[in-house]
Design a protein around this motif. Structure first.
Motif, short mmCIF file in Angstrom:
data_model
loop_
_atom_site.label_atom_id
_atom_site.label_comp_id
_atom_site.label_asym_id
_atom_site.label_seq_id
_atom_site.Cartn_x
_atom_site.Cartn_y
_atom_site.Cartn_z
N LYS A 4 -5.50 3.35 6.48
CA LYS A 4 -5.70 2.67 7.76
C LYS A 4 -6.29 1.29 7.51
N GLN A 5 -6.09 0.41 8.46
CA GLN A 5 -6.65 -0.92 8.32
C GLN A 5 -8.17 -0.85 8.24
N GLY A 6 -8.75 -1.51 7.22
CA GLY A 6 -10.19 -1.51 7.01
C GLY A 6 -10.66 -0.51 5.97
N ASP A 7 -9.80 0.39 5.50
CA ASP A 7 -10.19 1.34 4.46
C ASP A 7 -10.41 0.61 3.14
N ILE A 8 -11.38 1.11 2.34
CA ILE A 8 -11.64 0.54 1.01
C ILE A 8 -10.64 1.17 0.04
N LEU A 9 -9.80 0.33 -0.58
CA LEU A 9 -8.79 0.83 -1.50
C LEU A 9 -9.30 0.85 -2.95
N LEU A 10 -10.11 -0.13 -3.32
CA LEU A 10 -10.59 -0.24 -4.70
C LEU A 10 -11.89 -1.02 -4.70
N SER A 11 -12.78 -0.68 -5.64
CA SER A 11 -14.07 -1.37 -5.74
C SER A 11 -14.36 -1.72 -7.20
N PHE A 12 -15.09 -2.83 -7.39
CA PHE A 12 -15.47 -3.29 -8.73
C PHE A 12 -16.97 -3.06 -8.95
N ASP A 13 -17.35 -3.07 -10.22
CA ASP A 13 -18.77 -3.05 -10.57
C ASP A 13 -19.35 -4.43 -10.25
N CYS A 14 -20.22 -4.47 -9.25
CA CYS A 14 -20.66 -5.76 -8.70
C CYS A 14 -22.16 -5.98 -8.88
N ILE A 44 -11.71 -4.16 -2.31
CA ILE A 44 -10.40 -4.49 -1.72
C ILE A 44 -10.22 -3.61 -0.49
N VAL A 45 -10.09 -4.26 0.66
CA VAL A 45 -10.01 -3.58 1.94
C VAL A 45 -8.57 -3.67 2.45
N ALA A 46 -8.07 -2.57 3.03
CA ALA A 46 -6.70 -2.52 3.55
C ALA A 46 -6.53 -3.53 4.68
N PRO A 47 -5.52 -4.42 4.59
CA PRO A 47 -5.34 -5.42 5.64
C PRO A 47 -4.58 -4.90 6.86
N TYR A 48 -3.91 -3.74 6.74
CA TYR A 48 -3.12 -3.18 7.84
C TYR A 48 -2.89 -1.70 7.55
N ASP A 49 -2.30 -1.01 8.51
CA ASP A 49 -1.91 0.39 8.30
C ASP A 49 -0.67 0.43 7.43
N ALA A 86 3.60 -2.00 4.81
CA ALA A 86 3.06 -1.69 6.13
C ALA A 86 3.92 -0.65 6.82
N PHE A 87 3.25 0.21 7.61
CA PHE A 87 3.98 1.13 8.47
C PHE A 87 4.53 0.35 9.66
N GLY A 88 5.54 0.90 10.28
CA GLY A 88 6.13 0.25 11.44
C GLY A 88 7.63 0.15 11.27
N ALA A 89 8.25 -0.57 12.18
CA ALA A 89 9.70 -0.69 12.17
C ALA A 89 10.15 -1.45 10.93
N PRO A 90 10.93 -0.83 10.06
CA PRO A 90 11.43 -1.56 8.89
C PRO A 90 12.48 -2.57 9.28
N GLU A 91 12.66 -3.56 8.45
CA GLU A 91 13.67 -4.58 8.69
C GLU A 91 14.93 -4.26 7.89
N VAL A 92 16.02 -4.85 8.30
CA VAL A 92 17.31 -4.65 7.64
C VAL A 92 17.81 -6.02 7.18
N GLU A 93 18.14 -6.13 5.90
CA GLU A 93 18.71 -7.36 5.36
C GLU A 93 20.20 -7.15 5.14
N LEU A 94 20.98 -8.02 5.74
CA LEU A 94 22.44 -7.96 5.61
C LEU A 94 22.92 -9.13 4.76
N LEU A 95 23.85 -8.86 3.87
CA LEU A 95 24.49 -9.90 3.07
C LEU A 95 25.87 -10.16 3.67
N VAL A 96 26.04 -11.36 4.20
CA VAL A 96 27.24 -11.70 4.97
C VAL A 96 28.03 -12.78 4.24
N PRO A 97 29.36 -12.63 4.10
CA PRO A 97 30.16 -13.70 3.49
C PRO A 97 30.08 -14.98 4.32
#
Length: 357
Positions: free
Chosen positions: A173-183, A247-252, A277-288
């Motif tokens: 989730k947005q705001g979760d701590i993903l990784l931490s360093f020895d600080c 390192i904090v999650a920037p989005y879901d 990110a979760f959510g509606a994925p995009e579609v890339e089309l290769l068109v002549p």
């Protein structure tokens, strides 16, 4: 007596050699004669004992230069004459062929055409080559499903990895701590900066009161104020470094790749993990490129995903205004309609898209 006969025999042989040499020289061309004369004169000029004065050699060399110039000029004129004759022969041959072709065409035109050979305007239009038709819009286009946001996270400080709170494929989730360093070291620097800030504030307040009593100058107050501002900046810098220890999650979203392990020492700027990110994925089309006029923003397409075997409706959101010069293709991005991207759609799937009129 014998000596006289011997001399006569030598004279006969010498005359015979001179006649043979003369016969050989008679067969030489004028250019070879000039070259032979120059070689002989140069040999004489190098042998100073055979010349009466040094000025003779100079005059002879001038004559040699004149002979060489005349020889080169005559050779050049011969080459030009040969080229002119060759060009004249080619033009004559072309004129003969052209005259023959024209006479042959006129003879064919003069012959009466039969009824079967008569060409009507209607048949002429039918036999004329038609313009190439555009590729139908309904032809399938290559499509790839991509996430709406994909991030490559890198370390903003140098240090040792203390803990990795997620694994590959795990959501967050947005705001979760993903990784931490020895600080510990960075936190100590922050504590010292805060102490300097407190001392700078106290010094500034004291100088201000002394100035009111007339015991401190304006310069002393200004310097104390500058030290106070410098301490504030040091605290802000140390606080930013401490904030980068996590390192904090920037989005879901979810983790797709982790390139470090606990207790690894990383450098500033080193890649650590990749997120989507979760959510509606995009579609890339290769068109002549020849279908560019058929693509418009807001157009509707039907996506057939190979992995699921199902079709999903979508719409075009952007058209990249650049055609690849090698593949002659351009990229179009679109989104699936809301409610369809949760039905087993995963970024990286491929398929074909068909534009709908």
């Amino acid at each position: 007596m014998w000596q006289k006969k011997w001399n006569q025999l030598k004279q006969i042989q010498w005359n015979q050699l001179k006649r043979e040499k003369w016969e050989q020289l008679k067969g030489l061309s004028r250019h070879k004669w000039a070259r032979l004369v120059r070689i002989k004169i140069m040999a004489l000029c190098h042998d100073k004992q055979k010349m009466m004065a040094a000025g003779i050699c100079s005059g002879v060399i001038i004559i040699m230069a004149i002979l060489g110039t005349v020889d080169s000029y005559s050779r050049h004129k011969k080459i030009e004459m040969a080229d002119a004759n060759r060009e004249k022969q080619v033009l004559t041959a072309v004129e003969e062929k052209t005259t023959f072709a024209v006479s042959d065409t006129q003879a064919k035109i003069a012959q009466p055409q039969s009824a079967s050979e008569t060409i009507s305007p209607t048949s002429a239009k039918a036999s004329a080559p038609s313009a190439p038709a555009l590729i139908p819009v309904e032809e399938p286009l290559t499509a790839v499903i991509v996430p709406s946001i994909e991030s490559s996270v890198a370390s903003e400080i140098s240090g040792r990895v203390n803990n990795i709170a997620v694994k590959e494929g795990q959501g967050f989730k947005q705001g979760d701590i993903l990784l931490s360093f020895d600080c510990a070291m960075n936190e100590a620097v922050l504590a010292r900066a805060k102490a300097d800030l407190k001392a700078g504030e106290a010094s500034f307040n004291a100088k201000t009161k002394l100035k009111e009593l007339g015991s401190a100058s304006d310069l002393e107050v200004t310097l104390a104020d500058a030290d106070f501002d410098r301490a504030k900046a040091d605290v802000m810098k140390a606080s930013a470094v401490v904030d980068h220890c996590k390192i904090v999650a920037p989005y879901d979203g979810a983790v797709v790749d982790i390139s470090v392990h606990p207790y690894d020492t990383v450098k500033e700027g080193q890649a650590i993990m990749k997120l989507i990110a979760f959510g509606a994925p995009e579609v890339e089309l290769l068109v002549p490129s020849d279908k560019l006029i058929n693509i418009q923003k807001g157009g509707v397409f039907s996506l057939n995903v190979e992995e699921t075997g199902r079709k999903y409706p979508g719409s075009i959101t952007n058209v990249v205004p650049r055609i690849d010069p090698v593949s002659q293709m351009f990229k179009v991005t679109g989104v699936l309609k809301e409610g369809n991207y949760n039905e087993g759609i995963v970024p990286g799937m491929t398929g074909t898209a068909t534009l709908v009129k």
